[in-house]
Scaffold this motif. Sequence first.
Motif, PDB file in Angstrom:
ATOM      1  N   ALA A  26       0.830  -1.207   0.000  1.00  0.00           N
ATOM      2  CA  ALA A  26       0.000   0.000   0.000  1.00  0.00           C
ATOM      3  C   ALA A  26       0.864   1.257   0.000  1.00  0.00           C
ATOM      4  CB  ALA A  26      -0.932  -0.004   1.209  1.00  0.00           C
ATOM      5  N   ALA A  27       1.954   1.223   0.766  1.00  0.00           N
ATOM      6  CA  ALA A  27       2.865   2.379   0.810  1.00  0.00           C
ATOM      7  C   ALA A  27       3.527   2.599  -0.545  1.00  0.00           C
ATOM      8  CB  ALA A  27       3.921   2.173   1.884  1.00  0.00           C
ATOM      9  N   LYS A  28       3.858   1.526  -1.233  1.00  0.00           N
ATOM     10  CA  LYS A  28       4.493   1.672  -2.543  1.00  0.00           C
ATOM     11  C   LYS A  28       3.568   2.405  -3.521  1.00  0.00           C
ATOM     12  CE  LYS A  28       7.820  -2.114  -2.392  1.00  0.00           C
ATOM     13  NZ  LYS A  28       8.491  -3.152  -3.186  1.00  0.00           N
ATOM     14  N   GLU A  29       2.304   2.032  -3.535  1.00  0.00           N
ATOM     15  CA  GLU A  29       1.369   2.743  -4.407  1.00  0.00           C
ATOM     16  C   GLU A  29       1.230   4.203  -3.983  1.00  0.00           C
ATOM     17  OE1 GLU A  29      -3.324   2.887  -5.779  1.00  0.00           O
ATOM     18  OE2 GLU A  29      -2.652   1.301  -4.412  1.00  0.00           O
ATOM     19  N   ARG A  30       1.190   4.431  -2.670  1.00  0.00           N
ATOM     20  CA  ARG A  30       1.039   5.799  -2.174  1.00  0.00           C
ATOM     21  C   ARG A  30       2.202   6.683  -2.609  1.00  0.00           C
ATOM     22  NH1 ARG A  30       0.431   4.484   2.611  1.00  0.00           N
ATOM     23  NH2 ARG A  30       2.410   5.097   3.581  1.00  0.00           N
ATOM     24  N   TYR A  31       3.413   6.150  -2.540  1.00  0.00           N
ATOM     25  CA  TYR A  31       4.578   6.940  -2.967  1.00  0.00           C
ATOM     26  C   TYR A  31       4.573   7.178  -4.472  1.00  0.00           C
ATOM     27  CZ  TYR A  31       6.707   6.925   1.637  1.00  0.00           C
ATOM     28  OH  TYR A  31       6.958   7.145   2.972  1.00  0.00           O
TER      29      TYR A  31
ATOM     30  N   ARG B  63       1.954   7.611  -6.341  1.00  0.00           N
ATOM     31  CA  ARG B  63       0.998   8.697  -6.559  1.00  0.00           C
ATOM     32  C   ARG B  63       1.548  10.028  -6.035  1.00  0.00           C
ATOM     33  NH1 ARG B  63      -4.115   6.962  -7.997  1.00  0.00           N
ATOM     34  NH2 ARG B  63      -4.459   4.710  -7.870  1.00  0.00           N
ATOM     35  N   GLN B  64       2.188   9.986  -4.875  1.00  0.00           N
ATOM     36  CA  GLN B  64       2.727  11.215  -4.273  1.00  0.00           C
ATOM     37  C   GLN B  64       3.804  11.828  -5.143  1.00  0.00           C
ATOM     38  OE1 GLN B  64       3.999  10.901  -0.102  1.00  0.00           O
ATOM     39  NE2 GLN B  64       5.800  12.142  -0.596  1.00  0.00           N
ATOM     40  N   TRP B  65       4.726  11.021  -5.633  1.00  0.00           N
ATOM     41  CA  TRP B  65       5.821  11.546  -6.437  1.00  0.00           C
ATOM     42  C   TRP B  65       5.311  12.071  -7.772  1.00  0.00           C
ATOM     43  CZ3 TRP B  65       9.188   6.646  -5.266  1.00  0.00           C
ATOM     44  CH2 TRP B  65       9.655   6.738  -3.951  1.00  0.00           C
ATOM     45  N   ALA B  66       4.345  11.382  -8.364  1.00  0.00           N
ATOM     46  CA  ALA B  66       3.777  11.874  -9.616  1.00  0.00           C
ATOM     47  C   ALA B  66       3.111  13.230  -9.401  1.00  0.00           C
ATOM     48  CB  ALA B  66       2.769  10.862 -10.170  1.00  0.00           C
TER      49      ALA B  66
ATOM     50  N   GLU C 226       3.826  15.445  -7.032  1.00  0.00           N
ATOM     51  CA  GLU C 226       4.863  16.444  -6.785  1.00  0.00           C
ATOM     52  C   GLU C 226       5.497  16.927  -8.088  1.00  0.00           C
ATOM     53  OE1 GLU C 226       7.755  14.954  -4.052  1.00  0.00           O
ATOM     54  OE2 GLU C 226       6.302  14.597  -2.454  1.00  0.00           O
ATOM     55  N   LEU C 227       5.602  16.034  -9.055  1.00  0.00           N
ATOM     56  CA  LEU C 227       6.220  16.379 -10.339  1.00  0.00           C
ATOM     57  C   LEU C 227       5.223  16.957 -11.339  1.00  0.00           C
ATOM     58  CD1 LEU C 227       8.444  13.186 -10.736  1.00  0.00           C
ATOM     59  CD2 LEU C 227       9.250  15.494 -10.171  1.00  0.00           C
ATOM     60  N   GLY C 228       3.947  16.965 -10.956  1.00  0.00           N
ATOM     61  CA  GLY C 228       2.925  17.476 -11.866  1.00  0.00           C
ATOM     62  C   GLY C 228       2.663  16.549 -13.032  1.00  0.00           C
ATOM     63  N   LEU C 229       2.851  15.246 -12.819  1.00  0.00           N
ATOM     64  CA  LEU C 229       2.659  14.268 -13.890  1.00  0.00           C
ATOM     65  C   LEU C 229       1.386  13.468 -13.674  1.00  0.00           C
ATOM     66  CD1 LEU C 229       6.275  12.787 -14.178  1.00  0.00           C
ATOM     67  CD2 LEU C 229       5.231  14.562 -15.600  1.00  0.00           C
ATOM     68  N   PRO C 230       0.656  13.151 -14.728  1.00  0.00           N
ATOM     69  CA  PRO C 230      -0.486  12.244 -14.596  1.00  0.00           C
ATOM     70  C   PRO C 230       0.007  10.816 -14.403  1.00  0.00           C
ATOM     71  CG  PRO C 230      -0.113  12.731 -16.905  1.00  0.00           C
ATOM     72  CD  PRO C 230       0.856  13.583 -16.129  1.00  0.00           C
ATOM     73  N   LEU C 231      -0.812   9.970 -13.803  1.00  0.00           N
ATOM     74  CA  LEU C 231      -0.422   8.570 -13.620  1.00  0.00           C
ATOM     75  C   LEU C 231      -0.170   7.884 -14.962  1.00  0.00           C
ATOM     76  CD1 LEU C 231      -2.714   7.346 -10.701  1.00  0.00           C
ATOM     77  CD2 LEU C 231      -0.238   7.734 -10.651  1.00  0.00           C
ATOM     78  N   GLU C 232      -0.793   8.396 -16.024  1.00  0.00           N
ATOM     79  CA  GLU C 232      -0.579   7.817 -17.355  1.00  0.00           C
ATOM     80  C   GLU C 232       0.868   7.942 -17.813  1.00  0.00           C
ATOM     81  OE1 GLU C 232      -3.019   9.835 -16.548  1.00  0.00           O
ATOM     82  OE2 GLU C 232      -4.809   8.573 -16.782  1.00  0.00           O
TER      83      GLU C 232
ATOM     84  N   MET D   7       1.229  -0.805  -6.805  1.00  0.00           N
ATOM     85  CA  MET D   7       1.811   0.270  -7.612  1.00  0.00           C
ATOM     86  C   MET D   7       1.850  -0.120  -9.086  1.00  0.00           C
ATOM     87  SD  MET D   7       5.929   0.429  -6.884  1.00  0.00           S
ATOM     88  CE  MET D   7       7.066  -0.882  -7.379  1.00  0.00           C
ATOM     89  N   VAL D   8       2.020  -1.398  -9.383  1.00  0.00           N
ATOM     90  CA  VAL D   8       2.024  -1.854 -10.774  1.00  0.00           C
ATOM     91  C   VAL D   8       0.645  -1.649 -11.400  1.00  0.00           C
ATOM     92  CG1 VAL D   8       2.054  -3.983 -12.141  1.00  0.00           C
ATOM     93  CG2 VAL D   8       3.984  -3.420 -10.653  1.00  0.00           C
ATOM     94  N   ARG D   9      -0.404  -1.942 -10.633  1.00  0.00           N
ATOM     95  CA  ARG D   9      -1.763  -1.751 -11.145  1.00  0.00           C
ATOM     96  C   ARG D   9      -2.103  -0.277 -11.330  1.00  0.00           C
ATOM     97  NH1 ARG D   9      -4.308  -6.027  -6.839  1.00  0.00           N
ATOM     98  NH2 ARG D   9      -4.293  -7.913  -8.148  1.00  0.00           N
ATOM     99  N   ALA D  10      -1.568   0.587 -10.467  1.00  0.00           N
ATOM    100  CA  ALA D  10      -1.925   2.010 -10.484  1.00  0.00           C
ATOM    101  C   ALA D  10      -1.197   2.796 -11.560  1.00  0.00           C
ATOM    102  CB  ALA D  10      -1.636   2.635  -9.117  1.00  0.00           C
TER     103      ALA D  10
END
Length: 320
Positions: free
Chosen positions: A250-255, A257-260, A262-268, A282-285
């Motif tokens: 769960a923490a891996k997915e959270r990071y 999303r958080q880093w994306a 912070e960088l202004g990047l979409p998950l895509e 995180m692989v699924r997200a």
Amino acid sequence: MQITAYVVHIHRADTAPALTTGALIATVSHLGTVVDSRPLTGPQVHDDATHAPGIGYTGVRLAVEDGDVEALRSAVAAALAQAGVPAPEAWGESARTGESVAVVPASLMQAPTKLLVMDVDSTLIQQEVIEMLAAHAGREAEVAAVTEAAMRGELDFAQSLHARVEALAGLDASVIDAVRERILLSPGARDLVRTLRSGGHRIGVVSGGFIQILRPLADELGLDFAVANDLEIADGKLTGRVAGEVVDRAAKERYLRQWAEELGLPLEATIAAGDGANDLDMVRASGLGVAYCAKQALASEADARIDLPRLDVLGVYAGL
């Protein structure tokens, strides 16, 4: 011309592919129009003096317009199965062929800035650090068995981590330095990082291992983000506990999303890569989830697989 996806076929350079380029084009042409193709060839790994030369790869990348990503993924999976390439659920140690096909959305392939988030143990590096530490306590086999079960998804990761770290209680903290000196990057890791950085892309690593090992490595490679568990040390000894929050799936997915964010990047525009069940979320997200020489629990869920021990192949999937 509006590209919707890219179909990337990779196989070992020293073997004939089970799925020919012609068969692949015929497969995807039913679901979109192939408007461009590019041959892919990778040299043998020459990462650094500690690695023997690795296996090269070859393949093709097809640009597809007016297609549907999920339909294309289903079609190429069926084509691989028809060609006799084993699915992850059928894997044994001898069933990995090194051949795979990934369907990469154009939104990722064409993103001007990408974020790659990787697992560390058995992904960025070749070893499992906790097993290396446990060897100093004479409990490597015991800890390795628990690690394998956790990576297959058979055990709760946090519980398994606490159980394994307990085996380290009483070790002198100097074992951390001894283990750090023995770390080997995965073949192609330096080339992958160098290529990403030169293209202005960003790299984060998030590990169920330990920050005392990871931080110097991340600094050496020039990574943008690095998070891992913190081994508790008191009076120069490992206490057998971790300090603070456990870095679990769960923490891996959270990071990610958080880093994306912070960088202004979409998950895509993100890529996540790992080898075990702890990396599933995180692989699924991510925009493209990659299973690197992975356990079945992850390989069957990922958008792309790399079964060659070549981490730089990940850059091919990302359009680098």
